[in-house]
Motif scaffolding. Structure first.
Motif, mmCIF file in Angstrom:
data_model
loop_
_atom_site.group_PDB
_atom_site.id
_atom_site.type_symbol
_atom_site.label_atom_id
_atom_site.label_comp_id
_atom_site.label_asym_id
_atom_site.label_seq_id
_atom_site.Cartn_x
_atom_site.Cartn_y
_atom_site.Cartn_z
ATOM 1 N N GLY A 101 0.972 -4.612 -9.149
ATOM 2 C CA GLY A 101 0.186 -4.223 -7.988
ATOM 3 C C GLY A 101 -0.155 -5.460 -7.188
ATOM 4 N N THR A 125 5.640 2.567 1.361
ATOM 5 C CA THR A 125 4.193 2.412 1.222
ATOM 6 C C THR A 125 3.903 1.730 -0.111
ATOM 7 N N GLU A 127 2.197 2.860 -2.513
ATOM 8 C CA GLU A 127 2.373 3.875 -3.563
ATOM 9 C C GLU A 127 3.851 4.068 -3.900
ATOM 10 N N GLN A 128 4.700 4.092 -2.890
ATOM 11 C CA GLN A 128 6.138 4.259 -3.122
ATOM 12 C C GLN A 128 6.732 3.058 -3.840
ATOM 13 N N THR A 130 5.407 0.959 -5.785
ATOM 14 C CA THR A 130 4.982 0.815 -7.181
ATOM 15 C C THR A 130 5.444 1.989 -8.048
ATOM 16 N N ASP A 131 6.281 2.865 -7.501
ATOM 17 C CA ASP A 131 6.933 3.925 -8.275
ATOM 18 C C ASP A 131 8.312 3.375 -8.662
#
Length: 187
Positions: A101, A125, A127-128, A130-131
């Motif tokens: 992160g 993004t 969120e994306q 870190t997937d």
């Protein structure tokens, strides 16, 4: 004899000869197999050998899960093992296969995730990125746009996608990435 007809006949004769030279030994061998066993054919891998000194780290459960996620995304994208090797080596260099992160002052700009991709550079993004499945798919999309990536040195293919300040650093992870793909590709 007509010149066109003569050239045609010579071409057909040449093809028949060449076909006999090349197919004859194969056909003869297939007709008389030794002990009824198939003949083994040696196939060379197109993947280059690892360059330079190689690094290695011991992986924990999270890192191993990330290796499996990278391999799953590579398979889903319909790409070969070489793409997974390049992806894993890249992630080993960028994050040691840890889904990072925001690291505060220790962060390289706004880089996140397994591949240290940047939202401000259009990777997605936070969120994306870190997937693991998304970030791998994004990396593979970039890799597909590199002409000849399959035959390039790993570090060149990775650098073309990542545009790192340390372009040669990816090479040190090729052997471990190759071993990890061999270990997990069929599991």
């Amino acid at each position: 004899m007509n010149t066109i007809f003569r050239k045609s006949m010579l071409s057909v004769a040449g093809l028949a000869f060449a076909g006999g030279v090349f197919a004859g030994p194969i056909a003869a061998h297939a007709a008389n197999p030794v002990d009824g066993k198939p003949v083994a054919v040696a196939v060379q891998s197109a993947a280059p050998k690892p360059q330079g000194d190689q690094s290695h780290i011991t992986l924990n459960d999270e890192q191993t899960a990330n290796v499996k996620a990278i391999i799953a995304a590579t398979k889903k994208a319909g790409l070969p093992e070489r793409a997974a090797v390049i992806s894993i080596a890249t992630s080993l260099q960028e994050s040691k296969l840890e889904n990072l992160g925001h690291l505060g002052d220790a962060n390289d700009h706004d880089s996140l995730g397994l591949f240290q991709q940047r939202p401000t550079s259009g990777w997605g993004t936070p969120e994306q990125i870190t997937d693991p499945a998304y970030s791998t798919t994004a990396f593979l999309k970039g890799l597909r746009q590199v002409d000849g990536w399959q035959d390039m040195a790993l570090t060149d293919a990775a650098q073309t996608v990542q545009v790192s300040a340390y372009p040669d650093a990816y090479a040190q992870w090729e052997q471990q990435a190759t071993d990890l793909v061999a270990q997990h590709w069929n599991s």
